[in-house]
Every structure is written in C-alpha cells, then in structure tokens.
Design an enzyme around this catalytic site. Structure first.
Site, PDB file in Angstrom:
ATOM      1  N   HIS A   3      14.777  30.626 -12.365  1.00  0.00           N
ATOM      2  CA  HIS A   3      15.989  30.357 -11.319  1.00  0.00           C
ATOM      3  C   HIS A   3      15.609  28.932 -10.430  1.00  0.00           C
ATOM      4  CE1 HIS A   3      17.974  33.944 -12.331  1.00  0.00           C
ATOM      5  NE2 HIS A   3      16.927  34.916 -12.304  1.00  0.00           N
ATOM      6  N   HIS A  31      18.268  -0.216 -15.672  1.00  0.00           N
ATOM      7  CA  HIS A  31      18.293  -0.717 -14.080  1.00  0.00           C
ATOM      8  C   HIS A  31      18.729   0.542 -13.326  1.00  0.00           C
ATOM      9  CE1 HIS A  31      18.077  -2.623 -10.410  1.00  0.00           C
ATOM     10  NE2 HIS A  31      17.117  -3.252 -10.835  1.00  0.00           N
TER      11      HIS A  31
HETATM   12 ZN   LIG Z   1      19.141  37.470 -15.461  1.00  0.00          ZN
END
Ligand SMILES: [Zn+2]
Length: 437
Positions: free
Chosen positions: A263, A342
């Site tokens: 998460h 770049h």
């Molecule tokens: Zn989950």
C-alpha cells in the site's frame, strides 16, 4: 466519441462485518453528478461528513489504506475503490454507518455484485485521463517497486513473492470491467501467520477470520474454501494496486509494472501521478498564437534558416515588432530527441538548446535585415546567460530577440530571452559573425 463519465444507475446497499472492529456495517452506493468523483460519507457521525477519495486525504497505509479529512477517518477503502474504478464508476457516494466497509470474503466480489445490482450509467461529461507520457516509479526499502510506463490502455503487470520467495507468482492484465470481474475481483486478502498473530493478540482485527482472509503459515495455506486461483495472491496484489491508484481521481492510461507491491508504494505512485497532473494542468493554459502577415510560418522559417530536425529550435515567428525585434515560438514536446537522455524520468530541456533557440530567432532578424540567406551566421559569444526556470515537455516557449548592435554587415549583437507562462525562463546576450557559405 470521447469516453463518458459514469455513475451508478440507482441506490443499492448491503450489510456485513467490519474487519477491524468486528461490528456490523451497512454500505450504500448513491449516484453522483459528473465531476463529483468518489466520496465516502459517514452516516453514523453528526452532520454526516464526507471524505473525498483523493490521495491528498491519505492518512495511513499500514495493512490497509485509510483516508480522512479533519478528525474523520474511513479505513480499508482499497477494495471498494478498486471495484468502482474497474467496473467503470467515476462518480458515486459510498455511504457507511461505520468507519470501515464490510470486509465480505476479503475480496472485491461483494462490491462487484453491488455495482451490478445498482447498474452503471453514462453521464454527459467526458472522462478525465492521466496519460503516462514518461516513465515514473516508486520504490521502498523493503523491495517494493512500481513503474508506470506509457500505454494507451490501463494495464497492470505484477510479481509477488512471499518470504524466501515462496509463492512466487506473476499476473498481467488490461483493466476492463469484464477482466476485473472474472480474474481479479474474487481474489481474497492473504496474510502471513507471523504478521497476523500479534494483531489477533492485541485484538486489532476483531472481524478477522478464515472467512475473510487466507492465512499463510510456512508452506501451508489455511482458508475456509480452497484457493480460487493457483495464483490468487498476486491477483489480490493487483486488486490493491487498482484500489490505491483510484485515489488519483482520474482514469490512467499507462502500464503499471509492480514488483512485491504494498500500500505504501502504491500510494507513493498515486502521489507522483497527482503531482505531475497538477503540474501539467498549470502549464496547459491555452493561449492563441497569432498567424498571418505579422510573422513567419514554419515553411518561411525554413527558407531562411538552414537548420533542420532535430536542430530547428523555432516553429514560427509570431510577430516582428520592428525590423530589429521579433518573437518566435517553440512548442516543446516529450518527443524532442534530447529528452531521451536529459534526463530519463526527469525530462528538462537543456539550457544550451534554449540558447540555440535564441540564436536562431536572432539570425532570422539578421537574415531579414541583410536580405540574403547566402551567408551562415556563426556564434562568437554568449554573455550574461541565465537559466532561471526549467523548461518541461508541454511548455510553449516564446523566444524574444532584439538586435542591439550591428557593426557593418558582418557582426551583430542580440539581446534575447525565453518566456514560458509569462515568466522568463532564460536569457542571454549573443554575438554573431556572418560568413559567406
Ligand atoms: Zn487488499
């Protein structure tokens, strides 16, 4: 035809058990107008506060995703958000009478069933997208890595491995309602026995049981019903990625490649995407570029300047204020060859290319004054060069040049500056000499 925003067709709800408190909770989905987004509503609190499902409201990412505004929180939002996004719902109110949605069987199946019960209907406004134009990534010290690559569809490819690389799995998909419903929504939450025991002891997951999670203990897989897919774990990881990225609040066109995601890293990528979107919205202020007798179009510029792709740094001259003063314009796109190196992942236009752009606009003034293109201008010096702000893909540069001195026909000086969004991004005083070709 642009893709249209969608909401649910009618109100629908169901009741179940909250994972962390173990209490009964009723969740209802309500239709919402275009551009409303997804909002959670706490019906159990005074004044029934709502919380926008946006990354700005992210509070914690331990074990589950929690969002909040002021003192109000909603926990474990990722499964319901994944289902809403993947099933094509852009706008809805998710009303709950507790601080957490019902956990169901630990998958997104209950939410898919709910959305299908409510129906999905098109609205009048077009959908908002985030197009991945360059590679972005997020990684953690624990080995989680997410990369977002350009793609014209929303895809997720993920690898997952448990301790000692047990249960190493890979799954890749394009996120569509049909594929999500069939391949991802039924995949249940899984936890490692070592991780979950201390929480059980502290009574932090009162609603947790083998009814709503698969417990992995060593080589053993403990669950009420057998695995739904041999690679159910990686599919659930994809479910969580979709739910966490839903906090961007826009559809994503891009390919997410994830290694051992969690998460926290999912949320970090959502944050980077939102930041990039904010930046793009700020620079995308449309402005009209005049055409006509006052300036030179690309063809006319190319008749005067010998430069060609990839070194032609002016698209058009938009006006000649006097014979010695003009403004050119250059639209900088991610396709400029210099962005490849770049810098990958952080494209900024090299300052020297801006100096080159100034030199080309100044030469146009000189060639016009000399009424000949049979000479080539050579750069002799660049003084007082200053780079004040980075120039990024999507910027339009207005290149101002003014001839300040010319000695005879062969030597000239120009004062130049580049402007993006009404701010000077670079400036220089340039000197040229002119030699016959
Ligand atoms: Zn989950």
């Amino acid at each position: 035809m642009p893709e249209l925003q969608q909401t649910v067709g009618k109100t629908a709800g169901f009741s179940g058990t909250a994972l962390h408190t173990g209490e009964k909770v009723t969740l209802k989905l309500y239709p919402a107008p275009a551009d409303h987004g997804i909002k959670f509503k706490r019906k159990d609190l005074q004044d029934e506060p709502t919380i926008d499902a946006k990354i700005e409201n992210l509070k914690t990412v331990e074990r589950a995703t929690t969002i909040g505004e002021g003192p109000v929180r909603v926990h474990t939002v990722e499964h319901v958000l994944a289902a809403l996004w993947a099933m094509g719902v852009d706008n809805a109110i998710v009303e709950m009478d507790a601080n957490e949605p019902p956990i169901g069987d630990g998958s997104a199946q209950i939410y898919v069933d709910l959305i299908k019960k409510a129906g999905v209907t098109a609205q009048e406004e077009p959908r908002k997208f985030f197009d991945a134009r360059e590679t972005m990534h997020a990684e953690s010290k624990t080995g989680a890595l997410l990369i977002l690559l350009p793609d014209d569809k929303f895809r997720v490819s993920c690898t997952q491995a448990g301790p000692n690389n047990r249960f190493a799995q890979f799954f890749s998909m394009e996120v569509t309602p049909a594929v999500f419903e069939r391949e991802i929504a039924p995949a249940r939450t899984f936890v490692y026995y070592e991780d979950v025991m201390p929480l059980m002891d502290k009574n932090l997951i009162k609603g947790g049981s083998l009814e709503n999670a698969i417990v992995v203990r060593g080589e053993a897989v403990l669950s009420k019903e057998p695995l739904r897919f041999p690679d159910e774990f990686v599919r659930h990881k994809i479910l969580d990625i979709i739910g966490d990225l839903a906090l961007v609040g826009r559809r994503i066109r891009g390919h997410v490649v994830a290694v051992k995601p969690g998460h926290a890293t999912n949320a970090e990528l959502a944050r980077s995407i939102t930041r990039e979107q904010t930046r793009r919205s700020a620079v995308a202020t449309p402005r009209t570029i005049p055409t006509g007798d006052g300036g030179l179009d690309t063809d006319q510029v190319m008749q005067i300047l010998p430069h060609r792709f990839p070194f032609l740094m002016v698209d058009r001259i938009i006006s000649f204020e006097t014979e010695t003063k003009c403004v050119g314009v250059k639209t900088v796109t991610i396709n400029e060859p210099f962005f490849q190196g770049h810098f990958p992942g952080h494209p900024v236009m090299p300052g020297v290319m801006q100096v080159e752009a100034m030199a080309q606009v100044a030469s146009i003034l000189l060639f016009k004054l000399a009424k000949t293109t049979s000479r080539i201008g050579y750069f002799m010096s660049a003084d007082a060069v200053k780079f004040r702000k980075p120039v990024l893909p999507g910027d339009t540069i207005f290149i101002h040049a003014e001839l300040t001195k010319s000695r005879g026909e062969r030597l000239a000086k120009a004062k130049c500056h580049c402007v993006v969004n009404d701010a000077i991004v670079s400036e220089a005083e340039l000197m040229f000499t002119f030699l016959d070709k």
